[in-house]
Every structure is written in structure tokens, then in C-alpha cells.
Design a protein around this motif. Structure first.
Motif, PDB file in Angstrom:
ATOM      1  N   SER A  23       0.791  -1.137  -0.108  1.00 36.66           N
ATOM      2  CA  SER A  23       0.039  -0.039  -0.086  1.00 36.66           C
ATOM      3  C   SER A  23       0.817   1.269  -0.138  1.00 36.66           C
ATOM      4  CB  SER A  23      -1.053  -0.004   1.095  1.00 36.66           C
ATOM      5  OG  SER A  23      -0.097   0.011   2.379  1.00 36.66           O
ATOM      6  N   CYS A  24       2.174   1.151   0.428  1.00 33.71           N
ATOM      7  CA  CYS A  24       3.046   2.225   0.505  1.00 33.71           C
ATOM      8  C   CYS A  24       3.765   2.523  -1.000  1.00 33.71           C
ATOM      9  CB  CYS A  24       4.090   2.218   1.693  1.00 33.71           C
ATOM     10  SG  CYS A  24       5.031   0.786   1.181  1.00 33.71           S
ATOM     11  N   ASP A  25       3.448   1.674  -1.861  1.00 30.68           N
ATOM     12  CA  ASP A  25       4.127   1.491  -3.175  1.00 30.68           C
ATOM     13  C   ASP A  25       5.671   1.678  -3.197  1.00 30.68           C
ATOM     14  OD1 ASP A  25       1.597   1.768  -4.490  1.00 30.68           O
ATOM     15  OD2 ASP A  25       1.545   4.221  -4.174  1.00 30.68           O
ATOM     16  N   VAL A  26       6.402   1.212  -2.066  1.00 31.40           N
ATOM     17  CA  VAL A  26       7.768   0.919  -1.852  1.00 31.40           C
ATOM     18  C   VAL A  26       7.994  -0.415  -1.671  1.00 31.40           C
ATOM     19  CG1 VAL A  26       9.750   1.775  -0.557  1.00 31.40           C
ATOM     20  CG2 VAL A  26       7.932   3.114  -0.954  1.00 31.40           C
ATOM     21  N   GLY A  27       8.626  -1.114  -2.733  1.00 30.75           N
ATOM     22  CA  GLY A  27       9.445  -2.384  -2.418  1.00 30.75           C
ATOM     23  C   GLY A  27       8.185  -3.469  -2.891  1.00 30.75           C
ATOM     24  N   ARG A  28       8.403  -4.479  -2.161  1.00 29.39           N
ATOM     25  CA  ARG A  28       7.167  -5.608  -2.306  1.00 29.39           C
ATOM     26  C   ARG A  28       6.576  -5.881  -0.937  1.00 29.39           C
ATOM     27  NH1 ARG A  28      12.027  -9.284  -4.366  1.00 29.39           N
ATOM     28  NH2 ARG A  28      11.181  -9.987  -6.347  1.00 29.39           N
ATOM     29  N   ALA A  29       5.417  -6.509  -1.076  1.00 25.19           N
ATOM     30  CA  ALA A  29       4.834  -6.938   0.127  1.00 25.19           C
ATOM     31  C   ALA A  29       4.369  -8.532   0.036  1.00 25.19           C
ATOM     32  CB  ALA A  29       3.296  -6.313   0.062  1.00 25.19           C
TER      33      ALA A  29
END
Length: 125
Positions: A23-29
Motif C-alpha cells: 500500500s506504500c508503493d515502496v518495495g514488495r509486500a
């Protein structure tokens, strides 16, 4: 392969986790159902959505770890994963987070943002 990539590779084999967009649009989840559990933000750090309940219960132990950073009242913790011990801590806390979310100890939706979404530099510890 750096420790974060190794950790991500291992966690994607866990049956309850699947890749998803952070949801932060940084990296992977990695998500379990509709819950974001892990965000890998860089080659050196990850956030785990432990839940406020688990953090309250374990605050003393969590604060003693030099590989971990609490983020105020956030239900997320940041883990430095620059070594195998950091990866092992990530695995342990991910397991705790999965149990907390499965037992409905999750935080009200929407969850507070992880360190990247909250504006903290993900790799700084």
C-alpha cells in the motif's frame, strides 16, 4: 543474494503468504488474505505488521533488539535484515504477525501506514 532477497524468497514459500502490492508503493509486500503482513522496502530492511496488541504485549522484548525499530504507536516494526540473524528475526516476527491476524488481533482497517508510507526512511536504523 542479499539477506532481504533470501528472506523474501523463503517467505514466499509459506502457505499463508502470497505476494501483493504494498500500500506504500515502496518495495514488495506479502499478504495473508486481505492483511498486509510484510513489506520488504530495501536490501536492508523490512516492516512487519505485528499489530498494536502484539507490540503492547511484547514491547520490552522488542525494544531490546538492536535489529528492530518500533515506530511510535504504529502496529508495524522495522527490522534490519543485513545478516542471517536479521532474516531469522523477520521469520519469527512474521509468524507472530500471521498468528495475531488469524486470531483477529489485527488492527482496525485501514491499518496505520508502514515506515515507508509514514515518511520514515526504510533503510535508516
Amino acid at each position: 543474494m542479499d539477506a532481504a532477497e533470501y528472506a523474501l524468497q523463503q517467505l514466499t514459500t509459506w502457505p499463508d503468504l502470497s505476494p501483493g502490492p504494498p500500500s506504500c508503493d515502496v518495495g514488495r509486500a506479502l499478504v495473508a488474505g486481505s492483511n498486509e503482513i510484510v513489506h520488504i522496502h530495501s536490501a536492508r530492511s523490512a516492516d512487519v505488521h505485528l499489530t498494536a496488541t502484539v507490540i503492547r504485549r511484547m514491547r520490552g522484548e522488542l525494544e531490546r533488539s538492536h535489529e528492530l525499530r518500533l515506530q511510535g504507536d504504529s502496529p508495524w516494526v522495522t527490522i534490519r535484515i543485513e545478516s542471517p540473524s536479521g532474516a531469522r528475526l523477520l521469520f519469527t516476527l512474521t509468524s507472530l504477525a500471521l498468528h495475531a491476524h488469524a486470531r483477529r488481533e489485527g488492527d482496525p482497517v485501514p491499518a496505520a501506514p508502514c515506515s515507508a508510507a509514514a515518511g520514515s526512511p526504510p533503510a535508516a536504523m
